[in-house]
Design an enzyme around this catalytic site. Structure first.
Site, short mmCIF file in Angstrom:
data_model
loop_
_atom_site.label_atom_id
_atom_site.label_comp_id
_atom_site.label_asym_id
_atom_site.label_seq_id
_atom_site.Cartn_x
_atom_site.Cartn_y
_atom_site.Cartn_z
N GLY A 21 -24.90 17.19 -7.48
CA GLY A 21 -24.03 16.26 -8.20
C GLY A 21 -24.89 15.21 -8.88
O GLY A 21 -25.67 14.52 -8.23
N ARG A 52 -21.04 9.95 -9.26
CA ARG A 52 -21.66 11.25 -9.56
C ARG A 52 -20.60 12.25 -10.02
O ARG A 52 -19.39 12.01 -9.90
CB ARG A 52 -22.37 11.81 -8.31
CG ARG A 52 -21.42 12.06 -7.16
CD ARG A 52 -22.01 12.96 -6.09
NE ARG A 52 -21.09 13.07 -4.95
CZ ARG A 52 -20.04 13.85 -4.90
NH1 ARG A 52 -19.71 14.58 -5.95
NH2 ARG A 52 -19.26 13.90 -3.82
N GLY A 53 -21.05 13.38 -10.50
CA GLY A 53 -20.13 14.45 -10.84
C GLY A 53 -19.67 15.19 -9.60
O GLY A 53 -20.21 15.01 -8.51
N THR A 88 -17.65 15.64 -0.87
CA THR A 88 -18.57 16.33 0.02
C THR A 88 -18.92 15.41 1.18
O THR A 88 -18.48 14.25 1.22
CB THR A 88 -19.84 16.79 -0.72
OG1 THR A 88 -20.55 17.72 0.12
CG2 THR A 88 -20.75 15.62 -1.07
N TYR A 89 -19.68 15.94 2.10
CA TYR A 89 -20.09 15.18 3.28
C TYR A 89 -21.61 15.10 3.34
O TYR A 89 -22.31 16.07 3.02
CB TYR A 89 -19.57 15.85 4.56
CG TYR A 89 -20.17 15.27 5.82
CD1 TYR A 89 -19.79 14.01 6.29
CD2 TYR A 89 -21.13 15.97 6.55
CE1 TYR A 89 -20.35 13.47 7.44
CE2 TYR A 89 -21.69 15.44 7.70
CZ TYR A 89 -21.30 14.18 8.14
OH TYR A 89 -21.87 13.65 9.26
N HIS A 90 -22.12 13.93 3.75
CA HIS A 90 -23.54 13.74 4.01
C HIS A 90 -23.72 13.23 5.42
O HIS A 90 -22.92 12.41 5.91
CB HIS A 90 -24.16 12.72 3.05
CG HIS A 90 -24.00 13.06 1.60
ND1 HIS A 90 -24.41 14.27 1.06
CD2 HIS A 90 -23.49 12.35 0.56
CE1 HIS A 90 -24.16 14.29 -0.23
NE2 HIS A 90 -23.60 13.13 -0.57
N CYS A 130 -16.42 20.26 -2.10
CA CYS A 130 -16.62 20.44 -3.54
C CYS A 130 -15.34 20.87 -4.25
O CYS A 130 -15.38 21.41 -5.36
CB CYS A 130 -17.74 21.44 -3.81
SG CYS A 130 -19.29 21.03 -2.98
N SER A 177 -25.52 21.52 -2.31
CA SER A 177 -24.62 20.99 -3.35
C SER A 177 -25.42 20.16 -4.35
O SER A 177 -26.45 19.57 -3.99
CB SER A 177 -23.53 20.12 -2.71
OG SER A 177 -22.78 20.86 -1.77
N GLY A 210 -28.32 13.69 -7.17
CA GLY A 210 -29.17 14.87 -7.09
C GLY A 210 -28.58 15.97 -6.24
O GLY A 210 -27.48 16.44 -6.52
#
Length: 205
Positions: free
Chosen positions: A142, A73-74, A78-80, A171, A140, A153
């Site tokens: 991406g 992704r762009g 980040t964290y999920h 980010c 966020s 998304g």
């Protein structure tokens, strides 16, 4: 806001590991044709850091036990994790005659509208995709575009453990602070937010 005439199918996937969903997104995009209906996947991820294709190692401030995956992704790192609402948009933007930057702006406005339903006032930052509340990032975005079709998304922080963000520059911004809906709304339920976001996408598209 421009109305895009289209059809979109929503799917609720629950709590999922990142790698398997990423693989399914790539397979869906590779196999779709001109008649494939666009889809919106709503889910949560098990704890994971994801690094975008332009990601820089310097934005990892401290290594911990949470796995790191280099995604296509762009964006930067980040964290999920559980309590964060993920919405993956698998859309033929060529068919819609819409550019990626315009799509990102539409997604931002949809998030802002959903937050407004909860009396949370949000805004965007020029040059920094995503949605912010009081200068803290709450969502966020991406995306990846392949043959005119998007996947990946958005990630909206609802009611999660934000501490893993402390070990990265979210980010790619060293001083960026994160926030979530539960900081402003007591007893918020991710399922309710997911329903509102799904309706917003279905109404728009």
């Amino acid at each position: 806001m421009i109305k895009i005439e289209s059809v979109i199918t929503s799917r609720s996937l629950g709590l999922q590991p990142y790698l398997s969903v990423w693989q399914k997104m790539k397979e869906f995009t590779a196999q779709r044709n001109e008649e494939t209906i666009d889809e919106l996947w709503l889910l949560e991820h098990l704890p994971v850091y994801t690094q975008g294709i332009a990601g820089k190692a310097e934005h990892i401030r401290q290594h911990n036990s949470i796995p790191l995956i280099h995604s296509d992704r762009g964006g930067q790192i980040t964290y999920h994790g559980p309590g964060q609402l993920i919405a993956y948009l698998l859309m033929d933007i060529g068919r819609q005659n819409i550019g990626i930057r315009t799509l990102v702006r539409h997604i931002e406005q949809l998030i802002i509208a959903v937050l407004a339903d909860y009396k949370i006032t949000a805004h965007v930052h020029c040059g920094a995709p995503g949605v912010y509340v009081n200068e803290k990032k709450i969502a966020s975005i991406g995306l990846r575009v392949k043959q005119g079709c998007t996947y990946h998304g958005l990630a909206l922080n609802v009611n999660m453990d934000l501490s893993p963000f402390n070990d990265i520059n979210p980010c790619g911004f060293e001083t960026l602070k994160m926030t979530q809906m539960s900081d402003y709304i007591k007893d918020i339920q991710l399922s309710d937010v997911a329903n509102k976001l799904e309706k917003a996408f279905n109404d728009f598209f």
